[in-house]
Scaffold this active site. Structure first.
Site, mmCIF file in Angstrom:
data_model
loop_
_atom_site.group_PDB
_atom_site.id
_atom_site.type_symbol
_atom_site.label_atom_id
_atom_site.label_comp_id
_atom_site.label_asym_id
_atom_site.label_seq_id
_atom_site.Cartn_x
_atom_site.Cartn_y
_atom_site.Cartn_z
ATOM 1 N N GLY A 1 -10.187 8.055 -4.511
ATOM 2 C CA GLY A 1 -9.120 9.069 -4.328
ATOM 3 C C GLY A 1 -7.670 8.650 -4.213
ATOM 4 O O GLY A 1 -6.915 8.963 -3.374
ATOM 5 N N LYS B 1 14.673 9.523 -12.654
ATOM 6 C CA LYS B 1 14.712 8.132 -13.002
ATOM 7 C C LYS B 1 15.263 8.219 -14.721
ATOM 8 O O LYS B 1 14.445 9.001 -15.247
ATOM 9 C CB LYS B 1 13.529 7.386 -13.138
ATOM 10 C CG LYS B 1 13.410 5.958 -13.665
ATOM 11 C CD LYS B 1 12.179 5.306 -13.524
ATOM 12 C CE LYS B 1 11.867 4.179 -14.544
ATOM 13 N NZ LYS B 1 10.755 3.650 -14.483
HETATM 14 C C1 FAD Z 1 2.414 -4.317 -7.020
HETATM 15 C C2 FAD Z 1 1.929 -3.115 -7.766
HETATM 16 C C3 FAD Z 1 3.217 -2.050 -8.096
HETATM 17 C C4 FAD Z 1 2.968 -1.020 -9.038
HETATM 18 N N1 FAD Z 1 3.935 -0.125 -9.435
HETATM 19 C C5 FAD Z 1 3.772 0.872 -10.229
HETATM 20 C C6 FAD Z 1 4.741 1.591 -10.700
HETATM 21 O O1 FAD Z 1 5.971 1.631 -10.294
HETATM 22 N N2 FAD Z 1 4.462 2.680 -11.650
HETATM 23 C C7 FAD Z 1 3.051 2.895 -12.037
HETATM 24 O O2 FAD Z 1 3.000 3.805 -12.817
HETATM 25 N N3 FAD Z 1 2.189 2.130 -11.418
HETATM 26 C C8 FAD Z 1 2.506 1.104 -10.510
HETATM 27 N N4 FAD Z 1 1.203 0.522 -10.008
HETATM 28 C C9 FAD Z 1 -0.141 0.889 -10.348
HETATM 29 C C10 FAD Z 1 -0.368 1.941 -9.736
HETATM 30 O O3 FAD Z 1 -0.448 1.654 -8.270
HETATM 31 C C11 FAD Z 1 -1.880 2.427 -9.745
HETATM 32 O O4 FAD Z 1 -2.213 2.437 -11.261
HETATM 33 C C12 FAD Z 1 -2.184 3.806 -9.245
HETATM 34 O O5 FAD Z 1 -1.952 3.596 -7.807
HETATM 35 C C13 FAD Z 1 -3.887 4.038 -9.258
HETATM 36 O O6 FAD Z 1 -4.410 3.280 -8.327
HETATM 37 P P1 FAD Z 1 -6.100 3.673 -8.531
HETATM 38 O O7 FAD Z 1 -6.145 4.928 -8.006
HETATM 39 O O8 FAD Z 1 -6.505 3.260 -9.775
HETATM 40 O O9 FAD Z 1 -6.359 2.814 -7.168
HETATM 41 P P2 FAD Z 1 -6.573 2.689 -5.863
HETATM 42 O O10 FAD Z 1 -5.118 3.433 -5.331
HETATM 43 O O11 FAD Z 1 -6.743 1.414 -5.152
HETATM 44 O O12 FAD Z 1 -7.640 3.728 -5.268
HETATM 45 C C14 FAD Z 1 -9.062 3.236 -5.244
HETATM 46 C C15 FAD Z 1 -9.645 4.301 -4.450
HETATM 47 O O13 FAD Z 1 -11.307 4.159 -4.538
HETATM 48 C C16 FAD Z 1 -11.828 4.099 -3.181
HETATM 49 N N5 FAD Z 1 -12.977 3.481 -3.087
HETATM 50 C C17 FAD Z 1 -12.870 1.827 -3.608
HETATM 51 N N6 FAD Z 1 -14.099 1.588 -3.115
HETATM 52 C C18 FAD Z 1 -14.865 2.746 -2.861
HETATM 53 C C19 FAD Z 1 -16.183 2.848 -2.209
HETATM 54 N N7 FAD Z 1 -17.117 1.627 -2.152
HETATM 55 N N8 FAD Z 1 -16.687 3.994 -1.560
HETATM 56 C C20 FAD Z 1 -15.701 4.961 -1.678
HETATM 57 N N9 FAD Z 1 -14.331 4.945 -2.272
HETATM 58 C C21 FAD Z 1 -13.929 3.914 -2.477
HETATM 59 C C22 FAD Z 1 -10.565 3.801 -2.134
HETATM 60 O O14 FAD Z 1 -11.035 4.466 -1.060
HETATM 61 C C23 FAD Z 1 -9.504 4.808 -3.189
HETATM 62 O O15 FAD Z 1 -9.342 5.983 -2.728
HETATM 63 C C24 FAD Z 1 1.558 -0.754 -9.201
HETATM 64 C C25 FAD Z 1 0.563 -1.497 -8.878
HETATM 65 C C26 FAD Z 1 0.847 -2.577 -8.328
HETATM 66 C C27 FAD Z 1 -0.201 -3.526 -7.990
#
Ligand code: FAD
Length: 506
Positions: A14, A80
C-alpha cells in the site's frame, strides 16, 4: 462475458505503487468486473519518499478524473516546471532541464538548429534555456497553467507536481476504497503457489487469513515479496553505470516561497534533492557508499538545508537495476518491486503509471497468454533501459575531476545507445526520440547542452535563410518568451489563488 475472466486481483503493498494501481483498477474496471483486494502492513510501512513527478502524471489524474486543485490541496503539492542542476557540469555552473519545448519549430525544423547556427556564427548566444517558457518562468519563480491563446508560449506550459508521498497515498486510498477496493491490514508471511505451474494461489497473513486471487500485483517495494522472494525472477543490477546506492532523506521547515522547480545539487560523491511542498521542504542526499560514508553524506545534507530539519535523517539503501521479468506467471511487479533507477529525474512514479497503463492494455484472462506477457515485459524493459541511459548522461558528461567518484563517472563505459545519441548530437545537432522513449528531444538537448556536450553542426536547411533573418527570428522568440513570462503570477500567488492547502494537523 468471458468464462475465463479474472475474478479477483490481489495487490500486495500500500505504498504509492499499490494505491496508484488500486485507484486505477477501481476506476477502469468500474468496480463490477472483479474483486480488488489490497493488503498492506502498517508495521512494515512505506518508503515515503518519491515526491517529485513529471508532466505525464496529469494523464494519470485524467484517467482517475481528479479535480486538480483538490488534488494539489490534499497532497500539499506545489507546481514543477523542471529541474535545476547545480554543480553537475562543473562547480559553480547551473542549468535548467525544463518541461515543454524550446522556441518554436521554423521551416519545419526544430528551433535548436537555428540557435546552434547563431551560436556557431556569432560565437555566443543567450543560453538555450532562455528560449523555454518553463525555464524562464522557473528562474523567476513564476507559474500558471496554460491558457488558450493562438501562437503564444502561454498555451504551451508543461508542468508536473511536487507532492507529499504520504498524503498522496492517503488520497488515492480514499479514492480506491470509495470505489469498492477492499483493504486488509496485515503482514503477508507466506505465499502459496499452485502445484504444477507454480502460479500464485494465495497470500497468507500472520493471523492465518489466506487471500486468494487470479491475478497478483506485487507492490511490496524493494523486497519483491512475490516476484522475487516467491517466484525467484532474478535482477539485473546497473551499479556499474549508476554507482549511487544509498540516500539519506530529511524534511525541513519551509523557508520563503516555494520554487516552481526541483533543485538537484551535485556533491563530491552524489547529489542532493530539494523538493518544495506547501507545508515543508523535502531533502535527500543520494550518494555512492563506495565513495562516501553515511556519516559524511548525512553531515553534507544537514549542512545544506535551507531550513531547520524537522525529523531525524533516514537512510535508504537501494540497488539500481531492473527485474529480469516484470510479469512472471500470474504476478505483475509494479513500483520498486520491479526495479529502480535513482531519483535524479523523478521517473519512478511515472514508471508505475506506465506499467499500470500497460497492464490494462494487456489485461489478461485466466489463460495468461504468454505472448501478452512477453509484450509487457519487452516494452517495460525497453522503457526502463532508455530512462537509465538518460540518467547516465548526467554523470558521464561532466568536467568534474575533483573526486574519485566523478573521475569514475566521467570515464566509465556507457551503453551503446547513449554513445550513439551523444555522437549524433555532436556531429549534426540532431536528436531523435526512439522506441517511444520517455524523454523527448527537449530533455536530451537540455541535459546534453547543460552538461557541456557541444554540437559541431546543425541541420543544413537552416542555411536557407540569411544571417539577418536568422538573428531576427531567434531574437523574436527570445522576446516573446520574456514578455509572456512577465504575464505569469508568482508561484506562491498562483497557489494562494487556486489551490492553497489547509495547514497540516500537528
Ligand atoms: C531515495 C529515493 C527518492 C525517490 N524520489 C522519487 C521522486 O522524486 N520521484 C519519483 O517518482 N519517485 C521517487 N522515488 C521512488 C518512489 O519512492 C517509489 O517509486 C514509490 O514510493 C513507490 O514505492 P512502492 O509503493 O513500490 O514501495 P513502498 O512504498 O516501499 O511500499 C511497499 C508496500 O508493501 C507493503 N509490504 C511489504 N512487505 C509486506 C508484507 N510482507 N506484508 C504486507 N505488506 C507488505 C508495505 O507495507 C508497503 O505498504 C524515490 C525512491 C527513493 C529510494
Amino acid at each position: 462475458m468471458l468464462e475465463n475472466k479474472i475474478r479477483s486481483i490481489v495487490i500486495v503493498g500500500g505504498g504509492t505503487a499499490g494505491w496508484m494501481t488500486a485507484a486505477a483498477a477501481s476506476k477502469l474496471l468500474r468496480n463490477q468486473y472483479c474483486d480488488i483486494h489490497l493488503v498492506e502492513s502498517d508495521e512494515i510501512g512505506i518508503i515515503g519518499v518519491g515526491e517529485a513527478t513529471i508532466p505525464q502524471i496529469q494523464l494519470f489524474n485524467k484517467v482517475l478524473d481528479l479535480q486538480e486543485d483538490d488534488f494539489v490541496r490534499k497532497t500539499q503539492a506545489t507546481f514543477k516546471l523542471g529541474i535545476e542542476f547545480i554543480n553537475w557540469r562543473r562547480l559553480g555552473h547551473s542549468y535548467i532541464h525544463p518541461f515543454g519545448s524550446y522556441g518554436i519549430n521554423m521551416l519545419g525544423m526544430e528551433f535548436h538548429h537555428f540557435w546552434l547556427r547563431l551560436l556557431k556564427e556569432q560565437g555566443k548566444a543567450p543560453e538555450i534555456e532562455d528560449y523555454s517558457i518553463a525555464a524562464v518562468a522557473a528562474k523567476q519563480n513564476r507559474f500558471m497553467r496554460p491558457i488558450q491563446r493562438v501562437n503564444s508560449p502561454l498555451s504551451e506550459i508543461h508542468y508536473a507536481f511536487h507532492l507529499d508521498a504520504g498524503l498522496y497515498g492517503r488520497y488515492l486510498r480514499e479514492f480506491a476504497e470509495a470505489r469498492g477496493v477492499k483493504r486488509t491490514e496485515g503482514k503477508v508471511v507466506q505465499v502459496k503457489q499452485r502445484e504444477g505451474n507454480g502460479f500464485i494461489e494465495s497470500v497468507v497473513l500472520e493471523n492465518g487469513t489466506a487471500i486468494e486471487g487470479d491475478l497478483f500485483i506485487d507492490c511490496s517495494g524493494f523486497r519483491g515479496l512475490l516476484i522475487e522472494q516467491t517466484l525467484k525472477t532474478g535482477y539485473e543490477s546497473w551499479l556499474d553505470y549508476l554507482p549511487c546506492d544509498t540516500a539519506v532523506a530529511v524534511p525541513s521547515a519551509k523557508v520563503g516561497e516555494p520554487t516552481s522547480y526541483t533543485k538537484s545539487t551535485a556533491h563530491t560523491a552524489g547529489w542532493q534533492w530539494r523538493i518544495p511542498l506547501q507545508h515543508r521542504t523535502g531533502n535527500g542526499h543520494v550518494f555512492s557508499s563506495q565513495y562516501m560514508s553515511e556519516d559524511e553524506a548525512t553531515s553534507i545534507l544537514l549542512n545544506n538545508l535551507d531550513g531547520e530539519a524537522l525529523a531525524e535523517p533516514r537512510t535508504i539503501r537501494f540497488n539500481v537495476g531492473k527485474r529480469k521479468k516484470y510479469w512472471n506467471k500470474n504476478c505483475v511487479a509494479i513500483g520498486l518491486s520491479s526495479g529502480f533507477i535513482e531519483p535524479l529525474e523523478s521517473t519512478a512514479i511515472h514508471l508505475i503509471q506506465s506499467n499500470i497503463a500497460r497492464l490494462f492494455s494487456l489485461f489478461p484472462t485466466r489463460d495468461f497468454h504468454q505472448t501478452d506477457i512477453d509484450m509487457f515485459n519487452n516494452q517495460a524493459s525497453l522503457e526502463m533501459d532508455r530512462v537509465r541511459d538518460f540518467i547516465i548522461l548526467h554523470y558521464i558528461a561532466t568536467e568534474r575531476d575533483d573526486s574519485d567518484f566523478w573521475n569514475y563517472c566521467r570515464t566509465m563505459e556507457i551503453p551503446d545507445y547513449l554513445k550513439r545519441k551523444i555522437s549524433m548530437y555532436q556531429n549534426s545537432g540532431r536528436i531523435f526520440r526512439e522506441d517511444e522513449e520517455l524523454f523527448n528531444e527537449t530533455s536530451w538537448l537540455a541535459v546534453m547542452q547543460g552538461q557541456g556536450i557541444e554540437a559541431n553542426g546543425y541541420h543544413p536547411v537552416v542555411d536557407t535563410i540569411s544571417k539577418e533573418e536568422l538573428a531576427a527570428r531567434v531574437n523574436d522568440v527570445h522576446q516573446v518568451i520574456a514578455r509572456s513570462v512577465e504575464e505569469m503570477p508568482s508561484h506562491q500567488a498562483f497557489i494562494d489563488r487556486f489551490c492553497k492547502a489547509e495547514k497540516p494537523q500537528m
